[in-house]
Design a protein around this motif. Sequence first.
Motif, PDB file in Angstrom:
ATOM      1  N   VAL A   7      11.442 -12.749   1.108  1.00  0.00           N
ATOM      2  CA  VAL A   7      11.839 -11.353   1.306  1.00  0.00           C
ATOM      3  C   VAL A   7      11.095 -10.788   2.512  1.00  0.00           C
ATOM      4  N   PRO A   8      11.785 -10.267   3.518  1.00  0.00           N
ATOM      5  CA  PRO A   8      11.099  -9.683   4.672  1.00  0.00           C
ATOM      6  C   PRO A   8      10.147  -8.564   4.264  1.00  0.00           C
ATOM      7  N   ALA A   9       9.059  -8.420   5.016  1.00  0.00           N
ATOM      8  CA  ALA A   9       8.071  -7.380   4.704  1.00  0.00           C
ATOM      9  C   ALA A   9       8.670  -5.987   4.774  1.00  0.00           C
ATOM     10  N   THR A  10       9.725  -5.832   5.568  1.00  0.00           N
ATOM     11  CA  THR A  10      10.352  -4.516   5.684  1.00  0.00           C
ATOM     12  C   THR A  10      11.188  -4.179   4.458  1.00  0.00           C
ATOM     13  N   GLY A  11      11.407  -5.156   3.586  1.00  0.00           N
ATOM     14  CA  GLY A  11      12.188  -4.928   2.379  1.00  0.00           C
ATOM     15  C   GLY A  11      11.291  -4.854   1.161  1.00  0.00           C
ATOM     16  N   SER A  12      11.902  -4.594   0.036  1.00  0.00           N
ATOM     17  CA  SER A  12      11.166  -4.573  -1.238  1.00  0.00           C
ATOM     18  C   SER A  12      12.122  -5.049  -2.319  1.00  0.00           C
ATOM     19  N   ASP A  13      11.996  -6.316  -2.646  1.00  0.00           N
ATOM     20  CA  ASP A  13      12.861  -6.943  -3.631  1.00  0.00           C
ATOM     21  C   ASP A  13      11.987  -7.827  -4.499  1.00  0.00           C
ATOM     22  N   ALA A  14      12.402  -8.036  -5.738  1.00  0.00           N
ATOM     23  CA  ALA A  14      11.652  -8.883  -6.657  1.00  0.00           C
ATOM     24  C   ALA A  14      12.635  -9.709  -7.467  1.00  0.00           C
ATOM     25  N   ILE A  15      12.200 -10.871  -7.870  1.00  0.00           N
ATOM     26  CA  ILE A  15      13.044 -11.758  -8.655  1.00  0.00           C
ATOM     27  C   ILE A  15      13.361 -11.127 -10.005  1.00  0.00           C
TER      28      ILE A  15
ATOM     29  N   ARG B  67       7.680   1.590   5.289  1.00  0.00           N
ATOM     30  CA  ARG B  67       8.315   1.618   3.973  1.00  0.00           C
ATOM     31  C   ARG B  67       7.248   1.751   2.887  1.00  0.00           C
ATOM     32  N   ALA B  68       7.657   2.281   1.748  1.00  0.00           N
ATOM     33  CA  ALA B  68       6.753   2.396   0.607  1.00  0.00           C
ATOM     34  C   ALA B  68       6.532   1.029  -0.006  1.00  0.00           C
ATOM     35  N   GLY B  69       5.366   0.847  -0.584  1.00  0.00           N
ATOM     36  CA  GLY B  69       5.097  -0.372  -1.309  1.00  0.00           C
ATOM     37  C   GLY B  69       3.776  -1.000  -0.956  1.00  0.00           C
ATOM     38  N   GLN B  70       2.769  -0.794  -1.816  1.00  0.00           N
ATOM     39  CA  GLN B  70       1.526  -1.537  -1.741  1.00  0.00           C
ATOM     40  C   GLN B  70       1.337  -2.257  -3.066  1.00  0.00           C
ATOM     41  N   THR B  71       0.159  -2.768  -3.344  1.00  0.00           N
ATOM     42  CA  THR B  71       0.009  -3.723  -4.443  1.00  0.00           C
ATOM     43  C   THR B  71       0.477  -3.194  -5.800  1.00  0.00           C
ATOM     44  N   GLY B  72       0.103  -1.977  -6.159  1.00  0.00           N
ATOM     45  CA  GLY B  72       0.527  -1.441  -7.452  1.00  0.00           C
ATOM     46  C   GLY B  72       2.023  -1.217  -7.514  1.00  0.00           C
ATOM     47  N   ASP B  73       2.596  -0.727  -6.416  1.00  0.00           N
ATOM     48  CA  ASP B  73       4.042  -0.519  -6.354  1.00  0.00           C
ATOM     49  C   ASP B  73       4.778  -1.835  -6.560  1.00  0.00           C
ATOM     50  N   PHE B  74       4.300  -2.907  -5.911  1.00  0.00           N
ATOM     51  CA  PHE B  74       4.993  -4.190  -5.982  1.00  0.00           C
ATOM     52  C   PHE B  74       4.810  -4.869  -7.333  1.00  0.00           C
ATOM     53  N   VAL B  75       3.639  -4.717  -7.954  1.00  0.00           N
ATOM     54  CA  VAL B  75       3.481  -5.262  -9.306  1.00  0.00           C
ATOM     55  C   VAL B  75       4.409  -4.530 -10.271  1.00  0.00           C
ATOM     56  N   ALA B  76       4.461  -3.210 -10.150  1.00  0.00           N
ATOM     57  CA  ALA B  76       5.366  -2.446 -11.014  1.00  0.00           C
ATOM     58  C   ALA B  76       6.820  -2.854 -10.798  1.00  0.00           C
ATOM     59  N   LEU B  77       7.205  -3.058  -9.539  1.00  0.00           N
ATOM     60  CA  LEU B  77       8.563  -3.492  -9.233  1.00  0.00           C
ATOM     61  C   LEU B  77       8.835  -4.869  -9.828  1.00  0.00           C
ATOM     62  N   GLY B  78       7.881  -5.794  -9.666  1.00  0.00           N
ATOM     63  CA  GLY B  78       8.068  -7.133 -10.197  1.00  0.00           C
ATOM     64  C   GLY B  78       8.220  -7.146 -11.703  1.00  0.00           C
ATOM     65  N   LEU B  79       7.387  -6.397 -12.401  1.00  0.00           N
ATOM     66  CA  LEU B  79       7.450  -6.333 -13.856  1.00  0.00           C
ATOM     67  C   LEU B  79       8.753  -5.705 -14.327  1.00  0.00           C
ATOM     68  N   SER B  80       9.136  -4.610 -13.676  1.00  0.00           N
ATOM     69  CA  SER B  80      10.363  -3.922 -14.052  1.00  0.00           C
ATOM     70  C   SER B  80      11.587  -4.799 -13.811  1.00  0.00           C
TER      71      SER B  80
END
Length: 302
Positions: free
Chosen positions: A280-288, A41-54
């Motif tokens: 959140v499982p590593a296979t997923g991509s979710d943020a609070i 799945r897509a998502g490394q550190t920059g992707d996840f920070v952007a997701l969290g902020l958004s």
Amino acid sequence: MSSRYDVLVLGGSGVDTIVYVPELPLPYADSYMIRPGIETRAGQTGDFVALGLSSLGLRTHHIDMIGDDPSGDLVRAFHRDRGIGFTEVPLPGGTKRAVNLVGPDGRRLSLYDDSRSRESDRLPAELLRPLASASRHAHVSITHPCAFALPLLREAGLTLSTDLHDWDGENPYHEPFAYGADIVFVSATALTDKERTMRRILERGRAEVVIATAGAEGASLLTADGLVHVPAVTPRDPVVDSNGAGDAFAAGFLFGRLTGEDLDRCALYGAVAGAYACTVPATGSDAIDRARLLDEVAAARG
């Protein structure tokens, strides 16, 4: 004139292949039967920070280098499907990839494919400059092209943050990031003398605050006023994976900082967001999201 973006995230895009293993370290064997399976799945550190902020309601844009390949398609879809603006720069070596081994307790071991990067990789100034001028703050991943972007970001007058991840406090590669950012996050994992490293960042660089995260042990926050401990927050749901917890902490902290909260409240935001990421499982991509963050912060403060 108000900025178009609250945060410009630089670098840190890529694709992870998640492999759940029975234990870490993984003993040698000819083969293992893996459940719940292996997933990319897509998502490394920059992707996840952007997701969290958004997800917290901050106007967020991301710029990075990715390849014209199936992994790049996953990264493009990650941003498109979540409504996160993304400026892509061609990466000749192909989109960055990693394999994450995840143990039953949620701990992770990451294997990064270092063959994708080239010395000549850069984020073009003609793309970066207008994005910087339209942003309030920049969060800079510690990838090679981003080091060359730091002077331009400073010239644009942005406040800067970075995450040094598992820096050992000695590797000179990290120093331009450590000494060039106003807010510095670092994992305490590889630091033999955490406080000494944090004080060196504060004394030699431009940082106003340094935050060392230590998972369930909480975090340490250092300013010119001294060092304080930030307790960890117990997640509401079971812990399944630590992947992305540091990125979530950074996003929560930055949300607090950019909405005018004091450092104690920023750190609590980070702790709550990081705890949520562990559910959140590593296979997923979710943020609070903002509503849940504020609800859990209120509960944590009693």
